[in-house]
Write an enzyme that holds these catalytic residues in place. Sequence first.
Site, PDB file in Angstrom:
ATOM      1  N   HIS A 184      19.206  69.490  53.054  1.00  0.00           N
ATOM      2  CA  HIS A 184      17.977  69.806  53.798  1.00  0.00           C
ATOM      3  C   HIS A 184      17.973  69.114  55.164  1.00  0.00           C
ATOM      4  CE1 HIS A 184      13.530  70.573  54.119  1.00  0.00           C
ATOM      5  NE2 HIS A 184      13.639  69.535  54.936  1.00  0.00           N
ATOM      6  N   GLU A 185      18.155  67.822  55.146  1.00  0.00           N
ATOM      7  CA  GLU A 185      18.091  67.071  56.411  1.00  0.00           C
ATOM      8  C   GLU A 185      19.195  67.500  57.362  1.00  0.00           C
ATOM      9  OE1 GLU A 185      15.487  65.691  57.174  1.00  0.00           O
ATOM     10  OE2 GLU A 185      14.642  65.633  55.157  1.00  0.00           O
ATOM     11  N   HIS A 207      18.222  70.481  59.373  1.00  0.00           N
ATOM     12  CA  HIS A 207      17.508  70.115  60.607  1.00  0.00           C
ATOM     13  C   HIS A 207      18.518  69.691  61.674  1.00  0.00           C
ATOM     14  CE1 HIS A 207      13.397  70.248  59.181  1.00  0.00           C
ATOM     15  NE2 HIS A 207      13.597  69.365  58.230  1.00  0.00           N
ATOM     16  N   HIS A 228      20.156  72.456  63.526  1.00  0.00           N
ATOM     17  CA  HIS A 228      19.225  73.001  64.519  1.00  0.00           C
ATOM     18  C   HIS A 228      19.325  72.187  65.820  1.00  0.00           C
ATOM     19  CE1 HIS A 228      14.878  74.901  64.714  1.00  0.00           C
ATOM     20  NE2 HIS A 228      15.735  75.521  65.484  1.00  0.00           N
TER      21      HIS A 228
HETATM   22 ZN   LIG Z   1      12.416  69.007  56.561  1.00  0.00          ZN
END
Ligand SMILES: [Zn+2]
Length: 711
Positions: free
Chosen positions: A500-501, A504, A507
């Site tokens: 998940h991290e 980010h 991105h």
């Molecule tokens: Zn998040």
Amino acid sequence: MRRLTVATIMLAWAVSNSGCSNAPAANNEQNLKDNPLLAESKLPYSIPALDKIKDADYRPALLRGIEIHNEEIRKIAENNETPTFDNTLVAMESSGTLMRRVLNTFNMVTGANTNEFLSKLKEEVDPMMAVHNDEIFLNQKLFKRVETIYNDREQLQLDPESKRLVEYYYQKFLMAGARLSDPDKTILKQMNEQEALLTAKYSNILLAATKQGALLISDSAQLAGIAETDLAAFAHNASEAGSKGKWLISLQNTTQQPMLQSLSNRSTREALFNASWTRAEKSDSNDTRNIITQIVALRIKKAKLLGFDNFAAWKLQDQMAQKPEAVMDFLSKLQPYAMKKANIEAADIQALIDKQNGGFKLQPYDWDYYAEKVRKAKYDLDESEIKPYFDMNKVLEDGVFYAANLLYGITFKPRHDIPVYQEDVKVYEVFDNDGQPMALYFCDPYKRDNKEGGAWMNNLVDQSHLLNKKPVIYNVCNFTKPAKGQPALISFDDVTTIFHEFGHSLHGLFANQKYPSLSGANTARDFVEFPSQFNEHWSLDPAVLSHYAVHYKTGKPIPASLVEKIRKAATFNKGYSLSELVSASVLDMQWHMLKDTTLVKDVDAFEKNALLSVGMQMTPVPPRYRSTYFKHIWSGYEAGYYAYQWTKMLEEDAYSWFQENGGISRANGQRFRDMILSKGNTEDYMTMFKNFRGHAPDITPMLKDLGMIEK
Ligand SMILES: [Zn+2]
């Protein structure tokens, strides 16, 4: 799968208005001598010299940064030349570099490696930045220039990113109240100040209410089912609170409490649940109902002043959803599926209660206790069986990085020469698919006493072609640090957190913007969790999984039966969890869609009606937070709690595109990178999504993933 991680995406100038009045004090020249933050470092990727910065360096460097930024802004605003895109907006984007450098470093260190001195300083810095922000966005001369450019934007032959920048700034000024008359601006500033005071007061009262609400138990028989280690902690809590020989169960911020899963004594369960449910409604000094109605009334007035019907309409302007009606439409589509699944789960639990001759009807305080029994019977996942396959370092390097390589062609090389703020922090240099160096990536994996809880991503250096900066990204997690020489074995939940991290981070890594304000993960709240939740999918992709999930001792790959168990467990109790989230989101929206302050007298009646109006009233499934202790929506996340569900809709729909088009591959990854990950905030979010997916976001893939409709 869905995690409420702390996504602290904070650009220096994106601090929300809270309007306090402590202006920065004059700077002391002495403090600026030998301050490593003052000049841009000569280190790779312009990273600050983290090994040389002292705690005392931040304040003077930040004050100097603000001083310089104020002067730069003054020059732009007072410029006698006709406003142009370059002399106004490009100039604004180029300004404040010292301030941003200090804040980025300060945020990184105070989040992950703080101390008393830095925590105190942070309390001073946040309101200071709010004031600074107000000074820029309520500057009338500056606004007039931006407005002129905005009105001429179609004639200026701007490239799409530059045009987006014009619209971005214009909207920011409008949202901050730049078009108001001077007397109205004064009223708005007072309202912002009042709101900041009320939300701070609310937080303090809630903190006291939560502490006060802890359940004191004097008979150990009432604690049957609780593990020894927890009992010891509760005995310690009680003794600290002056009740030696008893047990004190403190409250978590949610409605349901972790211990409800283990407590076999039904009356203790009921007492603990009620302690949680009524914590802030006892008609004493810790009752938050009065303050909530004040916040709501103030927000309605503020929205009206700014020309909007209700607060949510004002707040959602720069979000992907754009309008409260779009959010309510989304929530009302989820509602029947969530309730249907929750009803099935409730029937399962009731059957178990009846089988054991319980002789009672399922209540909210029974849910977790029996759900845990159903889970054990149907989906038992033994952590000790799973963890040996998930060595944190292998998960990162052979799982997370490997997936990024398969999808995007990027590679990673450890860098041991880069200074860090703590010895456990690892640094990697990232190379693009053509072998060119593109970024630095920091990973700070282990829990420490001086680190905030949760996991998050942020930028240490913001990518910008204008400022000639490549991105420096960091992830912070809270995994248990292993003993020396031992591998860090983590749960599957933790594996999901890293993916998940890192989503980010991608991105941020693929940011390809001219302007820092539009760069990378600087996107709306209801868009920013899209790349991160999307990246979680690759943790269970067969090609990726077989590469990283191998037994740390035997080297054998994880058995297929265990993977199947993990997959199956992921749909467990989703009816309950989606229902409690939808209910909470509905409460948030209903409060912030109110148009009339006279409607907010009775908090409980309002709450009940708000849930009833969308059919979310189901006795055994209360909202995840009740209005009185729903801290998110009273201090910072207002009209925004829906965002995680909304972005789940986006990422599941995007993932279904991958499934329809051959799954994990370089070509598919490149398309996602080109159309989503590298775009920052340079295009309308809905257009960006539709271009990638071929249609507007659809809830079907999300419902399939949650096991609410057949795959
Ligand atoms: Zn998040």
